[in-house]
Design a protein around this motif. Structure first.
Motif, PDB file in Angstrom:
ATOM      1  N   ARG A 102      53.530  38.054   3.579  1.00  0.00           N
ATOM      2  CA  ARG A 102      53.718  38.817   2.337  1.00  0.00           C
ATOM      3  C   ARG A 102      55.171  39.285   2.233  1.00  0.00           C
ATOM      4  N   TRP A 103      55.692  39.786   3.328  1.00  0.00           N
ATOM      5  CA  TRP A 103      57.057  40.317   3.348  1.00  0.00           C
ATOM      6  C   TRP A 103      58.064  39.219   2.986  1.00  0.00           C
ATOM      7  N   LEU A 104      57.919  38.046   3.606  1.00  0.00           N
ATOM      8  CA  LEU A 104      58.870  36.958   3.332  1.00  0.00           C
ATOM      9  C   LEU A 104      58.729  36.453   1.902  1.00  0.00           C
ATOM     10  N   ALA A 105      57.493  36.364   1.421  1.00  0.00           N
ATOM     11  CA  ALA A 105      57.306  35.906   0.034  1.00  0.00           C
ATOM     12  C   ALA A 105      57.950  36.904  -0.938  1.00  0.00           C
ATOM     13  N   MET A 106      57.881  38.193  -0.600  1.00  0.00           N
ATOM     14  CA  MET A 106      58.527  39.207  -1.442  1.00  0.00           C
ATOM     15  C   MET A 106      60.049  39.062  -1.414  1.00  0.00           C
ATOM     16  N   SER A 114      65.819  37.963  -9.192  1.00  0.00           N
ATOM     17  CA  SER A 114      66.914  38.928  -9.409  1.00  0.00           C
ATOM     18  C   SER A 114      66.411  40.107 -10.228  1.00  0.00           C
ATOM     19  N   GLY A 115      65.235  40.588  -9.910  1.00  0.00           N
ATOM     20  CA  GLY A 115      64.668  41.714 -10.648  1.00  0.00           C
ATOM     21  C   GLY A 115      63.243  41.948 -10.220  1.00  0.00           C
ATOM     22  N   ALA A 116      62.516  42.730 -11.015  1.00  0.00           N
ATOM     23  CA  ALA A 116      61.143  43.076 -10.659  1.00  0.00           C
ATOM     24  C   ALA A 116      60.289  41.822 -10.547  1.00  0.00           C
ATOM     25  N   CYS A 117      59.403  41.811  -9.561  1.00  0.00           N
ATOM     26  CA  CYS A 117      58.503  40.661  -9.461  1.00  0.00           C
ATOM     27  C   CYS A 117      57.147  41.048  -8.892  1.00  0.00           C
ATOM     28  N   LEU A 118      56.174  40.234  -9.290  1.00  0.00           N
ATOM     29  CA  LEU A 118      54.805  40.313  -8.792  1.00  0.00           C
ATOM     30  C   LEU A 118      54.565  39.018  -8.030  1.00  0.00           C
ATOM     31  N   VAL A 119      54.221  39.147  -6.727  1.00  0.00           N
ATOM     32  CA  VAL A 119      54.032  37.953  -5.894  1.00  0.00           C
ATOM     33  C   VAL A 119      52.546  37.818  -5.561  1.00  0.00           C
ATOM     34  N   LEU A 120      51.960  36.699  -5.958  1.00  0.00           N
ATOM     35  CA  LEU A 120      50.534  36.446  -5.710  1.00  0.00           C
ATOM     36  C   LEU A 120      50.403  35.270  -4.753  1.00  0.00           C
ATOM     37  N   ASP A 121      49.681  35.482  -3.645  1.00  0.00           N
ATOM     38  CA  ASP A 121      49.546  34.438  -2.620  1.00  0.00           C
ATOM     39  C   ASP A 121      48.068  34.105  -2.434  1.00  0.00           C
ATOM     40  N   PHE A 122      47.719  32.829  -2.644  1.00  0.00           N
ATOM     41  CA  PHE A 122      46.324  32.403  -2.552  1.00  0.00           C
ATOM     42  C   PHE A 122      46.097  31.559  -1.309  1.00  0.00           C
ATOM     43  N   GLY A 123      45.808  32.214  -0.195  1.00  0.00           N
ATOM     44  CA  GLY A 123      45.510  31.534   1.059  1.00  0.00           C
ATOM     45  C   GLY A 123      44.103  31.888   1.503  1.00  0.00           C
ATOM     46  N   VAL A 213      56.500  36.606 -12.419  1.00  0.00           N
ATOM     47  CA  VAL A 213      55.291  36.417 -11.616  1.00  0.00           C
ATOM     48  C   VAL A 213      55.459  35.144 -10.783  1.00  0.00           C
ATOM     49  N   PHE A 214      55.250  35.274  -9.467  1.00  0.00           N
ATOM     50  CA  PHE A 214      55.285  34.110  -8.586  1.00  0.00           C
ATOM     51  C   PHE A 214      53.892  33.863  -8.027  1.00  0.00           C
ATOM     52  N   VAL A 215      53.509  32.599  -7.995  1.00  0.00           N
ATOM     53  CA  VAL A 215      52.222  32.207  -7.431  1.00  0.00           C
ATOM     54  C   VAL A 215      52.491  31.230  -6.290  1.00  0.00           C
ATOM     55  N   THR A 216      51.895  31.515  -5.119  1.00  0.00           N
ATOM     56  CA  THR A 216      52.101  30.633  -3.977  1.00  0.00           C
ATOM     57  C   THR A 216      50.806  30.537  -3.169  1.00  0.00           C
ATOM     58  N   GLY A 217      50.846  29.804  -2.028  1.00  0.00           N
ATOM     59  CA  GLY A 217      49.653  29.641  -1.187  1.00  0.00           C
ATOM     60  C   GLY A 217      48.907  28.354  -1.516  1.00  0.00           C
ATOM     61  N   GLY A 218      48.102  27.913  -0.556  1.00  0.00           N
ATOM     62  CA  GLY A 218      47.427  26.621  -0.668  1.00  0.00           C
ATOM     63  C   GLY A 218      46.509  26.490  -1.873  1.00  0.00           C
ATOM     64  N   ASP A 219      45.972  27.603  -2.363  1.00  0.00           N
ATOM     65  CA  ASP A 219      45.059  27.540  -3.518  1.00  0.00           C
ATOM     66  C   ASP A 219      45.727  27.984  -4.818  1.00  0.00           C
ATOM     67  N   VAL A 227      48.180  31.899 -16.249  1.00  0.00           N
ATOM     68  CA  VAL A 227      49.373  32.578 -16.749  1.00  0.00           C
ATOM     69  C   VAL A 227      50.481  31.552 -16.870  1.00  0.00           C
ATOM     70  N   PRO A 228      50.673  31.009 -18.062  1.00  0.00           N
ATOM     71  CA  PRO A 228      51.646  29.934 -18.213  1.00  0.00           C
ATOM     72  C   PRO A 228      53.042  30.339 -17.775  1.00  0.00           C
ATOM     73  N   GLU A 229      53.372  31.617 -17.910  1.00  0.00           N
ATOM     74  CA  GLU A 229      54.743  32.030 -17.569  1.00  0.00           C
ATOM     75  C   GLU A 229      54.951  32.228 -16.065  1.00  0.00           C
ATOM     76  N   ALA A 230      53.863  32.196 -15.286  1.00  0.00           N
ATOM     77  CA  ALA A 230      54.010  32.384 -13.830  1.00  0.00           C
ATOM     78  C   ALA A 230      54.714  31.183 -13.215  1.00  0.00           C
ATOM     79  N   LYS A 231      55.546  31.454 -12.219  1.00  0.00           N
ATOM     80  CA  LYS A 231      56.232  30.363 -11.528  1.00  0.00           C
ATOM     81  C   LYS A 231      55.450  30.008 -10.268  1.00  0.00           C
ATOM     82  N   VAL A 232      54.990  28.760 -10.198  1.00  0.00           N
ATOM     83  CA  VAL A 232      54.301  28.299  -8.993  1.00  0.00           C
ATOM     84  C   VAL A 232      55.365  27.831  -8.014  1.00  0.00           C
TER      85      VAL A 232
END
Ligand SMILES: Nc1ncnc2c1ncn2[C@@H]1O[C@H](COP(=O)(O)OP(=O)(O)O)[C@@H](O)[C@H]1O
Ligand SMILES: CC(C)(COP(=O)(O)O)[C@@H](O)C(=O)NCCC(=O)O
Ligand SMILES: [K+]
Length: 248
Positions: A102-106, A114-123, A213-219, A227-232
């Protein structure tokens, strides 16, 4: 060449970078230390050094490091908890208890946004973390991920039983299921999607429209349409790993 590892609760994600760390040469996902060694031995590549992040126990992590040192004579550096790094301030009361993935993804998310972000990880688990524009980590959420939700249903009921291939086929749509496998797979997938929408509502309450918004993780793919604007960004943890464990 540089070996990078992200050791999650279910899988080890690995990749090999060129010596200057400017290109990914090889990558893969394995489910055990032995499978990792086999994959690496199969590469006709000489590895010079390794950096890794692990959310496994200290013992499991040091066992893996020993194997890598034995088989490849590699110096290995391991990401460690920090109260503050690269402009991000860890929001946990006990900062060393925050999951290192979580820390590294943040760190990666804050750098890319370069600003506020929401990081979502689906593992194995699903996590959400909120980093404000000034780098303050507001905290986050942890929920069961797709593998845990589905396995709880399979092991705590008498009649929910199905194989992995049927599971994959069931996710062609989100219409109400007409079989057990469809009902469970689509139901759990909708829970993840609902989770994403709730997190975005919360981020809007904090920051209006001014966040990434960032989306990561295997799922990650299960929710990427919501969320079309989220960055995978599948390699977000690796972006943060390079920041936490630089080689030069
Ligand atoms: N190539 C892959 N190998 C294994 N799992 C994958 C792969 N691609 C997607 N997945 C999915 O990723 C999920 C695990 O995500 P991951 O981020 O690796 O978890 P963790 O970090 O907890 O080990 C599983 O539910 C699995 O269905
Ligand atoms: C929340 C996690 C289980 C997620 O792990 P993953 O699903 O990526 O394997 C991991 O980040 C972890 O063990 N965290 C420690 C507890 C915490 O972050 O509060
Ligand atoms: K992870």
């Amino acid at each position: 060449m540089i070996l990078e590892l992200d050791c999650g609760n279910s899988f080890i994600k690995w990749r090999v970078l060129s010596a200057k760390a400017d290109a990914v040469v090889q990558e893969g996902v394995v489910d055990s230390d032995q499978a990792l060694l086999d994959a690496l031995h199969g590469l006709a590549i000489s590895l010079q050094r390794c950096r890794l992040v692990s959310v496994r126990t200290a013992e499991e992590t040091s066992d893996l490091i020993k194997l890598l040192e034995r088989d490849f004579r590699l110096p290995v550096v391991c990401a460690a908890p920090a109260r503050e790094m690269s402009g991000v301030r860890n929001g946990y009361e006990e900062y060393e208890r925050l999951g290192l993935d979580r820390w590294l993804a943040m760190l990666g998310g804050y750098r890319l946004a370069s600003g506020a972000c929401l990081v979502l990880d689906f593992g194995t688990a699903v996590t959400a973390d909120f980093v404000a524009a000034d780098g303050e980590h507001l905290g986050g959420f942890i929920c069961p991920g797709m593998p845990l939700m589905r396995n709880q249903l399979r092991t705590h009921t008498r009649k929910i039983r199905y194989g992995d291939q049927a599971a994959e086929r069931a996710l062609v749509s989100h219409a109400p299921g007409r079989s057990t496998v469809e009902a469970v797979e689509r139901g759990c997938s909708l829970m993840l999607r609902g989770f994403v929408l709730t997190q975005i509502e919360l981020a809007r309450a904090y920051w209006g429209g001014d966040f990434t918004v960032f989306v990561t993780g295997g799922d990650a793919d299960l929710v990427s349409g919501v969320v079309p604007e989220a960055k995978v960004v599948p390699d977000l943890v690796f972006v943060g790993l390079a920041m936490a464990c630089p080689f030069s």
